[in-house]
Design a protein around this motif. Structure first.
Motif, PDB file in Angstrom:
ATOM      1  N   ASN A 271       0.817  -1.221   0.000  1.00  0.00           N
ATOM      2  CA  ASN A 271       0.000   0.000   0.000  1.00  0.00           C
ATOM      3  C   ASN A 271       0.847   1.265   0.000  1.00  0.00           C
ATOM      4  N   HIS A 272       1.634   1.429  -1.068  1.00  0.00           N
ATOM      5  CA  HIS A 272       2.487   2.614  -1.217  1.00  0.00           C
ATOM      6  C   HIS A 272       1.599   3.840  -1.446  1.00  0.00           C
ATOM      7  N   ASP A 273       1.782   4.866  -0.618  1.00  0.00           N
ATOM      8  CA  ASP A 273       0.913   6.043  -0.722  1.00  0.00           C
ATOM      9  C   ASP A 273       1.749   7.313  -0.791  1.00  0.00           C
ATOM     10  N   GLY A 274       1.458   8.316   0.041  1.00  0.00           N
ATOM     11  CA  GLY A 274       2.137   9.604  -0.058  1.00  0.00           C
ATOM     12  C   GLY A 274       3.651   9.483   0.034  1.00  0.00           C
ATOM     13  N   MET A 275       4.352  10.454  -0.578  1.00  0.00           N
ATOM     14  CA  MET A 275       5.810  10.360  -0.651  1.00  0.00           C
ATOM     15  C   MET A 275       6.384  11.745  -0.908  1.00  0.00           C
ATOM     16  N   THR A 276       7.641  11.931  -0.506  1.00  0.00           N
ATOM     17  CA  THR A 276       8.353  13.158  -0.841  1.00  0.00           C
ATOM     18  C   THR A 276       9.803  12.815  -1.140  1.00  0.00           C
ATOM     19  N   ALA A 277      10.477  13.734  -1.842  1.00  0.00           N
ATOM     20  CA  ALA A 277      11.900  13.595  -2.171  1.00  0.00           C
ATOM     21  C   ALA A 277      12.643  14.771  -1.546  1.00  0.00           C
TER      22      ALA A 277
ATOM     23  N   VAL B 206      11.015   9.392   1.201  1.00  0.00           N
ATOM     24  CA  VAL B 206      10.309   8.822   2.342  1.00  0.00           C
ATOM     25  C   VAL B 206       8.889   8.538   1.880  1.00  0.00           C
ATOM     26  N   ARG B 207       8.423   7.316   2.158  1.00  0.00           N
ATOM     27  CA  ARG B 207       7.220   6.764   1.528  1.00  0.00           C
ATOM     28  C   ARG B 207       6.276   6.194   2.584  1.00  0.00           C
ATOM     29  N   ASN B 208       5.011   6.612   2.488  1.00  0.00           N
ATOM     30  CA  ASN B 208       3.977   6.101   3.392  1.00  0.00           C
ATOM     31  C   ASN B 208       3.492   4.718   2.961  1.00  0.00           C
ATOM     32  N   HIS B 209       3.010   3.967   3.948  1.00  0.00           N
ATOM     33  CA  HIS B 209       2.347   2.684   3.696  1.00  0.00           C
ATOM     34  C   HIS B 209       0.995   2.713   4.414  1.00  0.00           C
ATOM     35  N   GLU B 210      -0.078   2.760   3.622  1.00  0.00           N
ATOM     36  CA  GLU B 210      -1.417   2.946   4.181  1.00  0.00           C
ATOM     37  C   GLU B 210      -2.016   1.609   4.623  1.00  0.00           C
ATOM     38  N   ASN B 211      -1.311   0.924   5.479  1.00  0.00           N
ATOM     39  CA  ASN B 211      -1.772  -0.371   5.958  1.00  0.00           C
ATOM     40  C   ASN B 211      -2.727  -0.205   7.134  1.00  0.00           C
ATOM     41  N   ARG B 212      -3.851  -0.890   7.041  1.00  0.00           N
ATOM     42  CA  ARG B 212      -4.785  -0.986   8.152  1.00  0.00           C
ATOM     43  C   ARG B 212      -4.460  -2.226   8.973  1.00  0.00           C
ATOM     44  N   ALA B 213      -5.362  -2.585   9.873  1.00  0.00           N
ATOM     45  CA  ALA B 213      -5.104  -3.741  10.739  1.00  0.00           C
ATOM     46  C   ALA B 213      -4.932  -5.024   9.943  1.00  0.00           C
TER      47      ALA B 213
ATOM     48  N   ALA C   2     -12.137  -8.269 -17.604  1.00  0.00           N
ATOM     49  CA  ALA C   2     -12.551  -7.290 -16.596  1.00  0.00           C
ATOM     50  C   ALA C   2     -11.302  -6.731 -15.916  1.00  0.00           C
ATOM     51  N   PRO C   3     -10.569  -5.849 -16.607  1.00  0.00           N
ATOM     52  CA  PRO C   3      -9.316  -5.347 -16.054  1.00  0.00           C
ATOM     53  C   PRO C   3      -9.539  -4.385 -14.889  1.00  0.00           C
ATOM     54  N   GLU C   4      -8.566  -4.343 -14.001  1.00  0.00           N
ATOM     55  CA  GLU C   4      -8.554  -3.408 -12.882  1.00  0.00           C
ATOM     56  C   GLU C   4      -7.132  -2.907 -12.694  1.00  0.00           C
ATOM     57  N   TRP C   5      -7.027  -1.652 -12.305  1.00  0.00           N
ATOM     58  CA  TRP C   5      -5.709  -1.056 -12.103  1.00  0.00           C
ATOM     59  C   TRP C   5      -5.679  -0.323 -10.775  1.00  0.00           C
ATOM     60  N   GLY C   6      -4.558  -0.420 -10.073  1.00  0.00           N
ATOM     61  CA  GLY C   6      -4.387   0.316  -8.829  1.00  0.00           C
ATOM     62  C   GLY C   6      -4.124   1.788  -9.085  1.00  0.00           C
ATOM     63  N   GLU C   7      -4.479   2.602  -8.112  1.00  0.00           N
ATOM     64  CA  GLU C   7      -4.308   4.049  -8.243  1.00  0.00           C
ATOM     65  C   GLU C   7      -2.843   4.439  -8.135  1.00  0.00           C
ATOM     66  N   PHE C   8      -2.539   5.655  -8.608  1.00  0.00           N
ATOM     67  CA  PHE C   8      -1.230   6.270  -8.375  1.00  0.00           C
ATOM     68  C   PHE C   8      -1.285   7.096  -7.095  1.00  0.00           C
ATOM     69  N   ALA C   9      -0.126   7.312  -6.489  1.00  0.00           N
ATOM     70  CA  ALA C   9      -0.045   8.123  -5.275  1.00  0.00           C
ATOM     71  C   ALA C   9       1.373   8.664  -5.144  1.00  0.00           C
ATOM     72  N   GLY C  10       1.495   9.703  -4.330  1.00  0.00           N
ATOM     73  CA  GLY C  10       2.809  10.175  -3.911  1.00  0.00           C
ATOM     74  C   GLY C  10       3.668  10.791  -4.983  1.00  0.00           C
ATOM     75  N   VAL C  11       3.080  11.363  -6.034  1.00  0.00           N
ATOM     76  CA  VAL C  11       3.911  11.953  -7.085  1.00  0.00           C
ATOM     77  C   VAL C  11       4.735  13.098  -6.508  1.00  0.00           C
ATOM     78  N   THR C  12       6.021  13.104  -6.845  1.00  0.00           N
ATOM     79  CA  THR C  12       6.941  14.127  -6.352  1.00  0.00           C
ATOM     80  C   THR C  12       8.138  14.177  -7.294  1.00  0.00           C
ATOM     81  N   PHE C  13       8.936  15.229  -7.197  1.00  0.00           N
ATOM     82  CA  PHE C  13      10.097  15.392  -8.068  1.00  0.00           C
ATOM     83  C   PHE C  13      11.372  15.487  -7.245  1.00  0.00           C
ATOM     84  N   SER C  14      12.474  15.051  -7.864  1.00  0.00           N
ATOM     85  CA  SER C  14      13.776  15.188  -7.238  1.00  0.00           C
ATOM     86  C   SER C  14      14.107  16.665  -7.066  1.00  0.00           C
ATOM     87  N   PRO C  15      14.985  17.005  -6.121  1.00  0.00           N
ATOM     88  CA  PRO C  15      15.319  18.412  -5.906  1.00  0.00           C
ATOM     89  C   PRO C  15      15.845  19.119  -7.148  1.00  0.00           C
TER      90      PRO C  15
END
Length: 462
Positions: free
Chosen positions: A89-95, A106-113, A425-438
């Motif tokens: 569950n890769h989510d928000g991120m920054t560089a 640094v990358r978030n993981h949106e894991n529930r219980a 019946a295709p399915e695709w996961g969402e994108f998250a955490g888009v960011t750019f290098s300094p």
């Protein structure tokens, strides 16, 4: 058309047909120039995209001709630190910049219980051993190669988004209000935690309790005043609030937010629900900020608390948040009247100018054909150094990262090619955490499921 003129509607289907990304049917209305006011990138927004998306023979990520990607990390693989598998569950991120041209992701993981692959618990970095979420940190060398990958914080829950600080750390946000004893948790959740990706043990796993306990989504820091703005993605009515946190030490560094401060919620006079505002350019002065009665929500969730006879302003699906120029921008991904909102929309971007105490509806997303097609529900959002926005969509159908210029021109930058369903019946996961290098030469983005972190390079407009 002058930069101060409100642009007309731009049909994504018409525009993306020219870039080979058919199937998108969203229009934008509003003054795109406002989104880039005060940024150097605002002077360099003439392009309308990078051409058609080319199918990836490896079935991972479709990009325009001339662009390429590198998979930096994938869920289930081994962390280079040896602490365990890469969480899901890769989510928000920054560089963030490091020494010698290095980059810290640094990358978030949106894991529930019930998270598929939990963040490994590590002594000194774990808040609640029953929490499955957290953050991992990757360090890249100047050439973009992964030098290290490790746990940065563990034992948190539903780490959705967050935001970088001016002093080079990441504030990771828990999108939950679960208390100790719920879902097996041993501690209360719903907090913000500070993460230092260069040295996680320096930040530890300490909740910033004064910043509130609620279903956090994202934050943005005013670099001049030190004020932290926070969005709340509440799932049920009454919906979330837009907050600001006034730190006791506004111009500090790592750990100074632990000194506390005042948490306030935004009140727009005469507007109890932001979804009721539909016209781009609508603007409200004399915005009020009301002290939150009980930031820890010891008995009552904050959005249910008594803010006096004037009430407080709510909004459904408050998500992305960033600082640009002299203002903070925040996203409402959608509003559905059937779920309790005052009106329907398919995405809004709001701008708050602290100096003028003025709130303006900058952009409205709206379908012009089939609302079931992809393109609705903007989520994570960032300014691209070459100009414009990059937007991760979180809707139905195919999933894209879209670029948007200040003139309302929309183009597909990336498409997730990892089919989680079947050919029929295709399915695709969402994108998250888009960011750019300094240095602006690399775009990093996550695929939420299966958790994959990409580095995208190519002929970015400069």
């Amino acid at each position: 058309m002058s930069e101060n003129t409100t642009v007309g509607r731009t049909t994504r289907r018409q525009l993306l047909a020219r870039t080979g990304a058919l199937g998108v049917s969203i229009a934008f209305a509003g003054n795109l120039t406002e989104l880039f006011a005060g940024t150097a990138a605002a002077q360099n927004l003439g392009h309308t995209g990078y051409g058609p998306l080319v199918p990836d023979p490896d079935g991972l990520l479709d990009l325009p001709e001339g662009f390429s990607y590198r998979v930096l990390s994938r869920e289930g693989d081994r962390l280079r630190s040896g602490e365990g598998p890469v969480p899901s569950n890769h989510d928000g991120m920054t560089a963030l910049p490091g020494r010698g041209g290095r980059v810290h992701l640094v990358r978030n993981h949106e894991n529930r219980a019930d998270g598929r692959v939990p963040v490994p618990t590590v002594p000194g970095l774990t808040y609640d051993p029953a929490g499955k979420g957290g953050c991992t940190a990757l360090t890249l060398d100047r050439h973009g190669h992964v030098l290290s990958e490790r746990v940065a914080i563990a034992g948190t829950a539903v780490n959705c988004a967050g935001g970088p600080t001016p002093w080079g750390t990441w504030l990771t946000c828990e999108e939950t209000e679960d208390r100790a004893g719920t879902n097996g948790y041993t501690k209360d959740h719903g907090f913000i935690f500070e993460v230092d990706p260069a040295n996680p043990y320096a930040s530890g796993a300490v909740p910033l309790t004064a910043m509130g306990r609620f279903q956090h989504e994202a934050i943005a820091v005013d670099p001049r005043r030190g004020v932290v703005y926070e969005t709340e993605d509440a799932f049920e009515k009454p919906f979330g609030l837009f907050y600001r946190f006034l730190p006791h030490q506004p111009h500090g560094g790592l750990g100074t937010l632990r000194a506390g401060g005042r948490l306030q919620a935004m009140r727009v006079p005469g507007v109890p629900d932001l979804s009721s505002i539909q016209e781009p350019g609508a603007s409200f002065g004399n915005i009020e900020w009301v002290d939150v009665p009980d930031p820890l929500a010891a008995r009552t969730p904050i959005r249910h608390q008594d803010f006096g006879p004037k009430g407080i302003t709510h909004a459904q699906k408050l998500e992305g948040c960033y600082w640009g120029g002299r203002s903070v921008y925040f996203v409402s991904s959608f509003a559905h009247s059937a779920e309790g909102s005052a009106a329907d929309h398919y995405g809004q971007i709001w701008r708050y100018d602290p100096a003028a105490r003025r709130l303006t509806l900058v952009i409205v997303f709206g379908p012009d054909t089939d609302v079931q097609l992809p393109g609705e529900s903007p989520d994570n959002i960032c300014l691209a150094p070459s100009g414009g926005l990059m937007v991760c969509e979180d809707g139905n159908g195919a999933q894209h990262v879209f670029g948007v210029t200040r003139h309302g021109e929309v183009y597909a930058m990336a498409r997730n090619a990892q089919n989680l369903g079947t050919p029929e019946a295709p399915e695709w996961g969402e994108f998250a955490g888009v960011t750019f290098s300094p240095d602006g030469r690399t775009m990093y983005v996550n695929c939420y499921t299966p958790g994959t972190t990409f580095a995208v390079t190519g002929p970015w407009c400069t």
